[in-house]
Design a protein around this motif. Structure first.
Motif, PDB file in Angstrom:
ATOM      1  N   ALA A 180      39.902  36.059  38.126  1.00  0.00           N
ATOM      2  CA  ALA A 180      39.703  37.488  37.927  1.00  0.00           C
ATOM      3  C   ALA A 180      39.581  37.754  36.438  1.00  0.00           C
ATOM      4  N   THR A 181      38.630  38.586  36.084  1.00  0.00           N
ATOM      5  CA  THR A 181      38.425  38.879  34.669  1.00  0.00           C
ATOM      6  C   THR A 181      38.530  40.367  34.409  1.00  0.00           C
ATOM      7  N   THR A 182      38.973  40.702  33.249  1.00  0.00           N
ATOM      8  CA  THR A 182      38.975  42.091  32.808  1.00  0.00           C
ATOM      9  C   THR A 182      38.254  42.135  31.483  1.00  0.00           C
ATOM     10  N   GLY A 183      37.623  43.234  31.203  1.00  0.00           N
ATOM     11  CA  GLY A 183      36.949  43.337  29.922  1.00  0.00           C
ATOM     12  C   GLY A 183      35.443  43.261  30.065  1.00  0.00           C
ATOM     13  N   HIS A 184      34.871  42.548  29.141  1.00  0.00           N
ATOM     14  CA  HIS A 184      33.509  42.875  28.800  1.00  0.00           C
ATOM     15  C   HIS A 184      32.416  42.163  29.579  1.00  0.00           C
ATOM     16  N   PHE A 185      31.649  42.921  30.291  1.00  0.00           N
ATOM     17  CA  PHE A 185      30.314  42.461  30.660  1.00  0.00           C
ATOM     18  C   PHE A 185      30.296  41.089  31.313  1.00  0.00           C
ATOM     19  N   VAL A 212      39.184  40.429  26.614  1.00  0.00           N
ATOM     20  CA  VAL A 212      39.004  39.800  27.907  1.00  0.00           C
ATOM     21  C   VAL A 212      40.271  39.060  28.314  1.00  0.00           C
ATOM     22  N   GLN A 213      40.615  39.203  29.589  1.00  0.00           N
ATOM     23  CA  GLN A 213      41.710  38.424  30.159  1.00  0.00           C
ATOM     24  C   GLN A 213      41.178  37.655  31.368  1.00  0.00           C
ATOM     25  N   LEU A 214      41.605  36.414  31.489  1.00  0.00           N
ATOM     26  CA  LEU A 214      41.200  35.553  32.595  1.00  0.00           C
ATOM     27  C   LEU A 214      42.448  35.176  33.380  1.00  0.00           C
ATOM     28  N   VAL A 215      42.405  35.386  34.686  1.00  0.00           N
ATOM     29  CA  VAL A 215      43.566  35.088  35.535  1.00  0.00           C
ATOM     30  C   VAL A 215      43.097  34.215  36.683  1.00  0.00           C
ATOM     31  N   GLU A 216      43.522  32.963  36.643  1.00  0.00           N
ATOM     32  CA  GLU A 216      43.150  32.009  37.680  1.00  0.00           C
ATOM     33  C   GLU A 216      44.220  31.960  38.766  1.00  0.00           C
ATOM     34  N   SER A 217      43.783  31.714  39.996  1.00  0.00           N
ATOM     35  CA  SER A 217      44.717  31.614  41.113  1.00  0.00           C
ATOM     36  C   SER A 217      44.110  30.732  42.197  1.00  0.00           C
ATOM     37  N   GLY A 218      44.934  30.379  43.186  1.00  0.00           N
ATOM     38  CA  GLY A 218      44.442  29.650  44.333  1.00  0.00           C
ATOM     39  C   GLY A 218      44.776  28.177  44.359  1.00  0.00           C
ATOM     40  N   GLY A 219      45.375  27.664  43.304  1.00  0.00           N
ATOM     41  CA  GLY A 219      45.733  26.259  43.280  1.00  0.00           C
ATOM     42  C   GLY A 219      46.863  25.951  44.251  1.00  0.00           C
ATOM     43  N   GLY A 220      47.162  24.681  44.376  1.00  0.00           N
ATOM     44  CA  GLY A 220      48.235  24.264  45.255  1.00  0.00           C
ATOM     45  C   GLY A 220      48.244  22.765  45.429  1.00  0.00           C
ATOM     46  N   SER A 221      49.020  22.324  46.392  1.00  0.00           N
ATOM     47  CA  SER A 221      49.134  20.897  46.698  1.00  0.00           C
ATOM     48  C   SER A 221      48.493  20.611  48.042  1.00  0.00           C
ATOM     49  N   VAL A 222      47.599  19.651  48.064  1.00  0.00           N
ATOM     50  CA  VAL A 222      46.916  19.283  49.307  1.00  0.00           C
ATOM     51  C   VAL A 222      46.814  17.771  49.391  1.00  0.00           C
TER      52      VAL A 222
END
Length: 116
Positions: free
Chosen positions: A23-28, A2-12
């Motif tokens: 986003a995840t890849t891999g199992h179930f 399984v790979q986990l890829v987080e995105s969308g952060g920033g400065s506000v």
């Protein structure tokens, strides 16, 4: 694996909004309860929101209740966190993983910075 890829952060600025994605890849993915965690320097990761496999039930830490909304798309194996009315104390690196036990390898996280 399984790979986990987080995105969308920033400065506000305080009071602003961000939407995080995982986003995840891999199992179930659809079989598991998933969660969003956050970590600040010198502190352990804390679970701030979780959602059961069907998406039918969610839980939140008191510190984010009423401001954050967790959701999932099992068809796309993605997890989201809508964050509104952000506060400086929400500043952290945010991660996704299984919940309540984070048994998958951690991703790189996504940085959220909220200025006052």
């Amino acid at each position: 694996q399984v790979q986990l890829v987080e995105s969308g952060g920033g400065s506000v600025q305080a009071g602003g909004s961000l939407r995080l994605s995982c986003a995840t890849t891999g199992h179930f993915f659809s079989a598991y309860t998933m969660g969003w965690y956050r970590q600040t320097p010198g502190n352990q990761r804390e679970l701030v929101a979780s959602i059961i496999s069907s998406g039918g039930d969610t839980t939140y830490a008191d510190s984010v209740k009423g401001r954050f909304t967790i959701s999932r798309d099992n068809a796309r194996s993605t997890l989201s966190l809508e964050m509104n009315n952000l506060k400086p104390e929400d500043t952290a690196v945010y991660y996704c993983n299984l919940a309540p036990r984070s048994l998958w390898p951690w991703g790189q996280g996504t940085q959220v910075i909220v200025s006052s």
